[in-house]
Design an enzyme around this catalytic site. Structure first.
Site, PDB file in Angstrom:
ATOM      1  CD1 TRP A 151     -11.091  13.159   0.260  1.00 28.08           C
ATOM      2  CD2 TRP A 151     -10.670  11.573   1.783  1.00 28.08           C
ATOM      3  NE1 TRP A 151     -11.169  11.944  -0.376  1.00 28.08           N
ATOM      4  CE2 TRP A 151     -10.912  10.959   0.533  1.00 28.08           C
ATOM      5  CE3 TRP A 151     -10.377  10.764   2.890  1.00 28.08           C
ATOM      6  CZ2 TRP A 151     -10.870   9.567   0.358  1.00 28.08           C
ATOM      7  CZ3 TRP A 151     -10.325   9.391   2.719  1.00 28.08           C
ATOM      8  CH2 TRP A 151     -10.582   8.806   1.466  1.00 28.08           C
ATOM      9  CG  ASN A 152      -5.680  10.378   1.862  1.00 25.85           C
ATOM     10  OD1 ASN A 152      -5.268  11.534   1.772  1.00 25.85           O
ATOM     11  ND2 ASN A 152      -5.175   9.390   1.162  1.00 25.85           N
ATOM     12  CE  LYS A 175      -9.821  22.774  -3.255  1.00 27.35           C
ATOM     13  NZ  LYS A 175     -10.615  21.650  -2.675  1.00 27.35           N
ATOM     14  N   PRO A 176      -7.784  23.080   0.788  1.00 30.90           N
ATOM     15  CG  PRO A 176      -8.645  23.270   2.961  1.00 30.90           C
ATOM     16  CD  PRO A 176      -8.193  24.087   1.773  1.00 30.90           C
ATOM     17  N   GLY A 229      -3.784  13.970  -4.826  1.00 33.00           N
ATOM     18  CA  GLY A 229      -5.160  13.528  -5.062  1.00 33.00           C
ATOM     19  C   GLY A 229      -5.189  12.528  -6.196  1.00 33.00           C
ATOM     20  CB  SER A 230      -7.955  11.325  -8.260  1.00 30.55           C
ATOM     21  OG  SER A 230      -8.415  12.559  -8.755  1.00 30.55           O
ATOM     22  CD  GLU A 251       3.858  12.946  -3.946  1.00 27.90           C
ATOM     23  OE1 GLU A 251       3.656  11.754  -4.249  1.00 27.90           O
ATOM     24  OE2 GLU A 251       4.989  13.411  -3.727  1.00 27.90           O
ATOM     25  CG  LEU A 252      -0.930  12.432  -9.572  1.00 29.48           C
ATOM     26  CD1 LEU A 252      -0.880  12.458 -11.091  1.00 29.48           C
ATOM     27  CD2 LEU A 252      -1.846  13.522  -9.038  1.00 29.48           C
TER      28      LEU A 252
HETATM   29  P1  ADP Z   1      -9.626  12.039  -3.835  1.00 30.88           P
HETATM   30  O1  ADP Z   1      -9.964  10.895  -4.721  1.00 30.88           O
HETATM   31  O2  ADP Z   1      -8.483  11.832  -2.923  1.00 30.88           O
HETATM   32  O3  ADP Z   1     -10.806  12.702  -3.198  1.00 30.88           O
HETATM   33  P2  ADP Z   1      -9.542  14.240  -5.679  1.00 30.88           P
HETATM   34  O4  ADP Z   1      -8.526  14.347  -6.741  1.00 30.88           O
HETATM   35  O5  ADP Z   1     -10.968  14.119  -6.049  1.00 30.88           O
HETATM   36  O6  ADP Z   1      -9.001  13.038  -4.828  1.00 30.88           O
HETATM   37  O7  ADP Z   1      -9.441  15.446  -4.659  1.00 30.88           O
HETATM   38  C1  ADP Z   1      -8.231  15.964  -4.197  1.00 30.88           C
HETATM   39  C2  ADP Z   1      -8.338  17.465  -4.105  1.00 30.88           C
HETATM   40  O8  ADP Z   1      -8.607  17.969  -5.408  1.00 30.88           O
HETATM   41  C3  ADP Z   1      -9.456  17.982  -3.224  1.00 30.88           C
HETATM   42  O9  ADP Z   1      -9.011  19.160  -2.561  1.00 30.88           O
HETATM   43  C4  ADP Z   1     -10.550  18.314  -4.215  1.00 30.88           C
HETATM   44  O10 ADP Z   1     -11.420  19.315  -3.756  1.00 30.88           O
HETATM   45  C5  ADP Z   1      -9.751  18.818  -5.391  1.00 30.88           C
HETATM   46  N1  ADP Z   1     -10.387  18.716  -6.701  1.00 30.88           N
HETATM   47  C6  ADP Z   1     -11.344  17.865  -7.110  1.00 30.88           C
HETATM   48  N2  ADP Z   1     -11.656  18.062  -8.403  1.00 30.88           N
HETATM   49  C7  ADP Z   1     -10.883  19.088  -8.837  1.00 30.88           C
HETATM   50  C8  ADP Z   1     -10.709  19.764 -10.109  1.00 30.88           C
HETATM   51  N3  ADP Z   1     -11.409  19.430 -11.187  1.00 30.88           N
HETATM   52  N4  ADP Z   1      -9.796  20.753 -10.163  1.00 30.88           N
HETATM   53  C9  ADP Z   1      -9.055  21.057  -9.090  1.00 30.88           C
HETATM   54  N5  ADP Z   1      -9.175  20.486  -7.889  1.00 30.88           N
HETATM   55  C10 ADP Z   1     -10.066  19.500  -7.749  1.00 30.88           C
END
Ligand code: ADP
Length: 481
Positions: A151-152, A175-176, A229-230, A251-252
């Site tokens: 989302w950032n 898949k945003p 994402g994370s 990109e973590l």
């Molecule tokens: P942030 O900490 O930046 O929100 P996330 O890793 O939680 O990072 O989210 C980044 C993306 O990954 C989002 O699109 C979120 O919906 C998706 N996401 C979250 N959990 C999962 C999962 N278990 N499997 C796949 N995608 C996921």
């Protein structure tokens, strides 16, 4: 204010798909619902993959110049609509309008860049060991790809993946984040208008991200996944990718050190620290998370930084003059509070900020913490908020070991006028992106990406398109026949 009802974009059609319900997109500045979106299901993702599968061969064989043209037209449309796109982004993500406009321009720059790279997908010829043979290296698109984005940066994190995918001849399912899907839908509208063939791009979003992602990960037809994402979710996806041997780009998380040596241009270091820390309210994976300042200039640096950050205006990003918006959600504010309380309990000094009294909107004020040490959470985890944690240091050797003492390795920054030190640190800091006297190194023509637990692969630059290309080797015999 409501922006209205949006739909998923599946195989070139705007649709509710199989959604049984909708979910709300909330403005983090007001906590009001700004739009409702059909809550996509696993079968919607499957439909998007089926649509991509139907058009992938034709798209792979299309002419690069035609794909480039679509990217250029889309970039132009983004620029023409910057005010609308920025407004939507500010309302769903919170960043101030000026920053949102900047992100739209940054996002469009990836379309421009990869429109040109599409034209430069070169192969090789290799001298053979036989007069009767020739060896050629061909590049082909990897096929159907998928992007899972955070989302950032609701627009730029998509175009950084989508542009090279399209340029290379790949289809993509995006898949945003369910927190910021509207900017993704706006991008899909633009690509539709720019003439992208139906099915080449789908944008599917729902609140059960793991279930939607699982469909992508389990489907053998999807040959590559690109995720931002994370680190935690990145590891899950990497494990899931193993079963179908998908290519992965990840990109973590980051935990960026920002180092200021006593020979630095102090004013420039402070200005860059403010920008690097405060862009996106500190919610970026390249935000300065640990600010190390050499002891002889420590007190001056802390004063100057606090003065600059205290002058920033916090509020709804749509309002004039606001340069610090809300955080993305209540949980983000709670995390920042936890980090600050932990630091204070362990002896950090609060110079400015440090408490949030906001009752409406997820606001946290710019905060400067001095006398921070490595026992505190702020130096151990990503804070993802507007907290500048400043740690004193004495020697170059010491600060290099502090900087590298983390599992992360995305961006590191350092300020010095010593050219030898610029190179020593560039070689010794275990990071993929180095900003020497530069707090804002990200740009479309440079390779963005991390080492260690910060990820795999590079986005942007001439390297970015290679992530979407397979190498094929053609051995041609019978030359002397
Ligand atoms: P942030 O900490 O930046 O929100 P996330 O890793 O939680 O990072 O989210 C980044 C993306 O990954 C989002 O699109 C979120 O919906 C998706 N996401 C979250 N959990 C999962 C999962 N278990 N499997 C796949 N995608 C996921």
């Amino acid at each position: 204010m409501e922006l209205g009802t949006y739909q998923n974009f599946i195989g070139g059609v705007w649709t509710d798909g199989d959604a049984k319900e909708t979910f709300a997109v909330v403005n983090p500045a007001t906590e009001e619902t700004i739009a409702t979106v059909p809550n996509a299901t696993a079968s919607d993702v499957k439909a998007a993959i089926d649509a991509a599968h139907a058009v992938q061969p034709e798209w792979a064989d299309s002419v690069a110049a035609d794909r480039a043209k679509i990217l250029r037209v889309a970039a132009q449309l983004m620029r023409e609509r910057v005010e609308h796109l920025a407004r939507v982004m500010t309302m769903e993500e919170g960043k101030p309008l000026a920053e949102a406009r900047g992100e739209v321009a940054y996002a469009a720059s990836f379309l421009d860049w990869f429109a040109e790279e599409a034209m430069r997908v070169y192969g090789d010829t290799i001298p053979s060991s036989s007069r009767d043979k020739r060896i050629l290296v061909l590049k082909r698109p990897v096929g159907i790809t998928a992007a899972i984005t955070p989302w950032n940066f609701p627009s730029a994190m998509i175009t950084r993946k989508l542009a090279p995918a399209l340029a290379a001849g790949c289809t993509m399912i995006v898949k945003p984040s369910e927190l910021t899907p509207l900017s993704a839908f706006e991008l899909a509208r633009i690509f539709e208008e720019a003439g992208l063939p139906k099915g080449v791009l789908s944008v599917v979003v729902g609140t059960d991200a793991p279930a939607l992602a699982k469909v992508i990960m389990d489907d053998f037809r999807v040959r590559k996944i690109s995720f931002t994402g994370s680190t935690e979710v990145g590891k899950i996806l990497m494990r899931q990718a193993a079963d179908t041997v998908k290519r992965v780009s990840l990109e973590l998380g980051g935990h960026a050190p920002f180092i200021v040596f006593e020979d630095a241009n102090l004013e420039a270091a402070v200005e860059n620290a403010v920008t690097c820390k405060m862009r996106g309210m500190g919610e970026t994976c390249v935000s300065a998370n640990r600010i190390y300042v050499q002891r002889s200039i420590y007190a001056d640096f802390v004063d100057m930084l606090a003065n600059r950050m205290a002058a920033m205006k916090v509020g709804n990003g749509l309002e004039d003059g606001v340069n610090v918006g809300p955080l993305i959600e209540r949980a983000a504010v709670e995390k920042v509070k936890r980090h600050v309380e932990d630091a204070v309990a362990k002896g950090a000094r609060v110079i400015i900020g440090g408490t949030s009294e906001s009752t409406r909107g997820y606001f946290y004020p710019p905060t400067v913490l001095a006398d921070v040490d490595h026992t505190m959470l702020v130096t151990q985890e990503e804070t993802f908020g507007p907290v500048a944690a400043v740690v004193p240091f004495d020697t170059e050797e010491e600060v290099i070991s502090y900087a590298n003492n983390t599992e992360y390795g995305l961006a590191a920054y350092y300020f010095t006028r010593d050219i030898g030190r610029v190179f020593r640190l560039a070689e010794q800091l275990e990071y993929g992106i180095l900003g020497a006297n530069d707090g804002m190194p990200s740009t479309a023509q440079a390779p963005f990406g991390g080492v260690k637990s910060s990820g795999i692969g590079r986005e942007g630059s001439k390297y970015g398109i290679q992530e979407y290309l397979d190498i094929k080797y053609l051995s041609l015999g019978g030359i002397l026949d």
